[in-house]
Design an enzyme around this catalytic site. Structure first.
Site, mmCIF file in Angstrom:
data_model
loop_
_atom_site.group_PDB
_atom_site.id
_atom_site.type_symbol
_atom_site.label_atom_id
_atom_site.label_comp_id
_atom_site.label_asym_id
_atom_site.label_seq_id
_atom_site.Cartn_x
_atom_site.Cartn_y
_atom_site.Cartn_z
ATOM 1 N N SER A 1 51.425 -24.998 27.453
ATOM 2 C CA SER A 1 52.787 -24.755 26.966
ATOM 3 C C SER A 1 53.525 -25.991 26.492
ATOM 4 C CB SER A 1 53.607 -24.037 28.039
ATOM 5 O OG SER A 1 53.238 -22.681 28.082
ATOM 6 N N ASN B 1 56.165 -16.078 27.100
ATOM 7 C CA ASN B 1 55.384 -16.551 25.968
ATOM 8 C C ASN B 1 55.631 -15.725 24.708
ATOM 9 O OD1 ASN B 1 53.788 -18.763 27.111
ATOM 10 N ND2 ASN B 1 52.893 -17.195 28.409
#
Length: 378
Positions: A87, A187
């Site tokens: 991430s 996400n």
């Protein structure tokens, strides 16, 4: 605390010995980095086969490594070894969107439905009520979602994944609140932003990020793999999945998955050195215009209002125990757990371990390394 648990993992079945301190770590006390070395040992004991930190300040940098980057070998982790950053990709994606904001091609407070009509819809979602800013800051109300390598959405014939399919899979989860109400890390937000980049630029998101951010900064060891590209360029830190239990550890090579499963939310590859230079360039105003950087650094709390972590537009602010703040992002993806933080006065710390643990991820120990590296004055 981590920003969020991001990925599903495989539990490994093969046991392997983790080697003792690497030569780089053994030399650390002579370099007056004893506190950071101690913290790194503690982290690695709860993390993967190896762990490394690349840190320093405006006067210079150093690196420490414990364990090994490849099991059954003595392979220290170095600042120029590549790994999948998970991430930390989000900050690159956010920076790309913000370059489009700076060019007047995207507006932070325009609803995503104007750019991607019909994409964010159904199951209680309304793209005409969710802004680009809310997607960047995880305040969209879109539920938490992590693509699962074990139970992925439908793939393309070559085994890669399309952004629109990933977004539809994420939107199967019902909203967790009204847009703008609270921060819930998902996400799906950044997969939608990947679609936005593609729509506005007319190029695949991996090409847009490389052209707008990576190449202009000269980050030659950083890449955003195209769909279907499963390679990890060398030199690389070997990634594992596994568990630790009662003094035992079980490692297994990362499953063969296509990085496009994570795309604009977590597909990129980089090094500790490149990541440090990226965040330093970003917070110094060399990537996006100063006024846009100010918007990026407007934060909301992560968790409770008194949390040490707050989240801006694709970047986290961490309040240091020694005073001041650091900016950066963490990353979890099959095989790796990483984080990079930098301060405005030149301090920096980038940490990586080569396993994503199925249980008890060593979050506190990770922050122990970051705190020592950024605050240790010995």
């Amino acid at each position: 605390m981590p920003i969020v648990k991001k990925t599903a993992v495989l539990v490994g079945a093969a046991c392997a010995l983790v080697l003792a301190l690497s030569p780089a770590a053994q030399a650390a006390p002579d370099d007056n980095r004893a506190q950071t070395l101690t913290a790194l040992k503690t982290f690695q004991a709860a993390a993967g086969p190896g762990a490394g930190v690349y840190a320093g300040d405006s006067t210079g940098s150093y690196s420490l490594s414990v364990g090994t980057g490849t099991i059954n070998t003595n392979t220290p982790i170095t600042p120029t070894d590549r790994f999948r950053v998970g991430s930390q990709t989000k900050t690159f994606t956010a920076a790309t969107v913000l370059t489009l904001v700076g060019e007047g091609k995207v507006s932070l407070d325009t609803v995503i439905g104007q750019y991607l009509p019909g994409v964010v819809t159904g199951n209680g979602y309304d793209g005409n009520a969710i802004t680009v800013r809310q997607l960047l800051q995880h305040t969209s109300g879109i539920a938490a979602y992590s693509p699962n390598p074990l139970l992925p959405p439908p793939a393309n014939p070559d085994g890669s994944f399309s952004l629109d399919v990933l977004v539809r899979d994420g939107l199967k989860n019902a909203p967790v609140g009204q847009p703008g109400a609270t921060m819930v890390y998902s996400n799906t937000n950044y997969l939608i932003l990947g679609m936005l980049i593609e729509k506005v630029t007319g190029t695949p998101v991996h090409e847009a990020v490389m052209a707008r951010i990576v190449r202009p900064l000269g980050l030659t060891a950083t890449s955003f793999p195209a769909p279907g590209d499963r390679s990890l360029p060398t030199p690389a830190v070997h990634g594992y999945n596994g568990v630790r239990f009662a003094g035992f550890f079980f490692w297994r090579d990362v499953i063969s998955y296509d990085p496009s499963l994570f795309s604009s939310t977590g597909a990129m590859i980089s090094t500790q050195d490149d990541l440090t230079r990226f965040y330093q360039a970003l917070i110094s105003g060399r990537v996006i215009p100063p006024a846009i950087l100010t918007e990026m650094e407007r934060t909301v709390p992560v968790g409770s209002p008194d949390s040490l972590l707050a989240y801006g537009l694709g970047i986290a602010r961490y309040s240091l125990p020694c005073g001041g703040v650091a900016w950066g992002h963490d990353g979890e993806v099959p095989g790796y757990y990483t984080e990079t933080l930098v301060t405005e006065d030149g301090r920096h710390a980038s940490v990586v371990t080569n396993a994503h643990l199925a249980t008890n991820p060593p979050v506190g120990q990770m922050y122990g390394v970051l705190n020592a590296a950024l605050c240790d004055k010995s």
